[in-house]
Design a protein around this motif. Structure first.
Motif, PDB file in Angstrom:
ATOM      1  N   ASN A  28       0.853  -1.192   0.000  1.00  0.00           N
ATOM      2  CA  ASN A  28       0.000   0.000   0.000  1.00  0.00           C
ATOM      3  C   ASN A  28       0.887   1.238   0.000  1.00  0.00           C
ATOM      4  O   ASN A  28       2.126   1.118   0.085  1.00  0.00           O
ATOM      5  N   ASP A  29       0.291   2.414  -0.111  1.00  0.00           N
ATOM      6  CA  ASP A  29       1.111   3.614  -0.325  1.00  0.00           C
ATOM      7  C   ASP A  29       2.038   3.950   0.848  1.00  0.00           C
ATOM      8  O   ASP A  29       2.993   4.712   0.687  1.00  0.00           O
ATOM      9  N   GLU A  30       1.789   3.347   2.019  1.00  0.00           N
ATOM     10  CA  GLU A  30       2.725   3.554   3.131  1.00  0.00           C
ATOM     11  C   GLU A  30       4.101   2.945   2.824  1.00  0.00           C
ATOM     12  O   GLU A  30       5.113   3.366   3.389  1.00  0.00           O
ATOM     13  N   ASP A  31       4.136   1.960   1.919  1.00  0.00           N
ATOM     14  CA  ASP A  31       5.404   1.341   1.543  1.00  0.00           C
ATOM     15  C   ASP A  31       6.248   2.244   0.647  1.00  0.00           C
ATOM     16  O   ASP A  31       7.416   1.913   0.360  1.00  0.00           O
ATOM     17  N   LEU A  32       5.694   3.357   0.212  1.00  0.00           N
ATOM     18  CA  LEU A  32       6.412   4.265  -0.676  1.00  0.00           C
ATOM     19  C   LEU A  32       7.249   5.295   0.069  1.00  0.00           C
ATOM     20  O   LEU A  32       7.912   6.123  -0.563  1.00  0.00           O
ATOM     21  N   THR A  33       7.237   5.248   1.387  1.00  0.00           N
ATOM     22  CA  THR A  33       7.992   6.251   2.152  1.00  0.00           C
ATOM     23  C   THR A  33       9.495   6.136   1.905  1.00  0.00           C
ATOM     24  O   THR A  33      10.246   7.061   2.199  1.00  0.00           O
ATOM     25  N   THR A  34       9.935   4.986   1.350  1.00  0.00           N
ATOM     26  CA  THR A  34      11.352   4.824   0.997  1.00  0.00           C
ATOM     27  C   THR A  34      11.623   5.259  -0.446  1.00  0.00           C
ATOM     28  O   THR A  34      12.756   5.150  -0.922  1.00  0.00           O
ATOM     29  N   TYR A  35      10.597   5.732  -1.132  1.00  0.00           N
ATOM     30  CA  TYR A  35      10.708   6.144  -2.545  1.00  0.00           C
ATOM     31  C   TYR A  35      11.215   4.989  -3.422  1.00  0.00           C
ATOM     32  O   TYR A  35      12.012   5.190  -4.342  1.00  0.00           O
TER      33      TYR A  35
END
Length: 417
Positions: free
Chosen positions: A264-271
């Protein structure tokens, strides 16, 4: 060639041996005998703890990039990745150069893949050069081997063009595959529009860009009584729209990707640019809604959305990275974490073949062997050196997966991992 598969639990609802643990003896690509114990001499024997066997798995949306983009994938490397992932059949996108938009291009794919272990089925382009302006000769492509029609990554934006395509295909019982994405809504969007996009300072792509197109295309199907398959569905409202349309009796089916189910989009915090995909991965609530819809049958099947990208297209700033990740080799290990073995087999074997009109090869004596061998409870860490695809753009690298593919048997072709 004689192959003996020892003590495999048969997972195939169309087989008279479903649920039973048997030996399977295959001679020259034909299942010669199924019994409790077989002692015949074989050229090759396959056995493993907790071995399961099902009808060969089928993927409905992969990009093999050939011709024109062979530096990302070729038909040969794509087929090798598919075999490693347990697939005997794969539908491939038309977004090549030149586009698979003519009889000759369909025949190129059919001929080039004829000797491979995996059956590669071309998806013909709906419009010339997938530009969304002028229809291709879909009938000619169907006669040459195209099993469905899509503009692939370039979803058809014009309702008028799509209407004509749907009307055209009703006459030949064809089916269209559409990624639901209205590109006029936030065309600069990079990730799901929401709290995370705001926190990361990245332009967002709202769910309505997907949901509006699904609502529009449902109306076109209602008008034409044609067939459409939505793939990459990523929101709860999209599922609700599709479920309601199915209840009306419309010819609509849908598939979801493994990455929309697991990330989910929380996994994108590492770009992580490997998670830059289209449609974008959504918030946690939508991810959980997709899982529920998969379990209750609202979602018909799984699509890998195997989109190879070379390193230069992913090891860069997030805004410059290209969409897509590879997915054939990790699909089973990802999806089996959230659904039962029986359900997983159904959505990888029977469901996609029914949708796209391909024969279902039941596991029975005298049938052609089209099998996937796997151990559902094996856990392992997926590493880059396991990847058979020419590209390595996977967000599952370094992640623990559950369920390991042992190999495939497709007629005389045997591939063991």
């Amino acid at each position: 060639m004689k192959l003996l598969i020892k003590q495999a639990k048969i997972a195939d609802s169309s087989s008279p041996f479903n649920g039973q643990t048997k030996d399977i003896f295959i001679v020259d690509g034909i299942i010669s005998k199924i019994a409790d114990s077989i002692s015949e001499q074989a050229d090759k024997t396959i056995q493993a703890n907790d071995l399961h066997v099902s009808t060969g798995w089928m993927d409905v949306f992969s990009h093999f990039c050939d011709p024109g983009f062979e530096y990302r994938e070729t038909i040969e490397t794509g087929a090798a990745a598919a075999a490693a992932g347990g697939f005997t059949d794969v539908l491939i996108l038309p977004n090549t150069n030149p586009v698979i938009g003519s009889k000759s291009q369909v025949e190129y794919v059919v001929q080039k893949s004829r000797t491979l272990a995996v059956n590669v089925h071309p998806i013909g382009a709906i419009t010339k050069n997938t530009e969304g302006k002028e229809l291709t000769e879909m009938y000619d492509m169907q006669q040459s081997g195209a099993v469905a029609f899509s503009d692939g990554n370039n979803s058809v934006q014009s309702p008028g063009i799509l209407l004509k395509a749907l009307q055209y295909l009703t006459a030949v019982d064809g089916i269209i595959i559409q990624i639901p994405d209205d590109k006029t809504i936030s065309p600069q969007g990079l990730i799901n529009e929401g709290v995370i996009s705001t926190q990361l300072g990245l332009p967002g792509k709202p769910a309505i860009a997907e949901e509006l197109m699904i609502a529009r295309d449902i109306e076109l199907v209602r008008y034409t009584n044609a067939k459409i398959h939505f793939t990459g569905v990523s929101t709860q409202k999209s599922i609700e729209l599709i479920t309601k349309a199915k209840a009306e009796g419309l010819n609509i089916t849908c598939s979801v990707t493994p990455y929309h189910l697991l990330f989910n989009d929380e996994d994108l915090t590492t770009y992580d640019t490997n998670l830059k995909v289209n449609p974008p991965i959504r918030n946690k609530a939508n991810m959980m809604a997709l899982r529920k819809a998969l379990q209750d049958g609202s979602i018909d099947c799984i699509a890998s959305h195997h989109i190879p990208q070379n390193k230069d297209s992913k090891i860069c700033e997030f805004e410059h990275a290209k969409n897509g990740m590879i997915g054939l080799e990790t699909l089973y290990g990802a999806v089996s974490q959230i659904i039962s073995t029986e359900k997983c087999v159904e959505i990888l074997t029977i469901a996609p073949r029914k949708i796209f009109g391909l024969p279902i090869n039941a596991i029975k004596e005298q049938a052609t062997a089209k099998l996937t061998l796997f151990t559902p409870d094996t856990t392992f860490t997926f590493e880059e050196n396991m990847i058979r695809s020419k590209s390595k753009n996977s967000a599952f690298t370094g992640k623990q997966l559950k369920g390991k593919v042992i190999g495939i048997v497709n007629g005389n072709n045997i591939v063991v991992n």
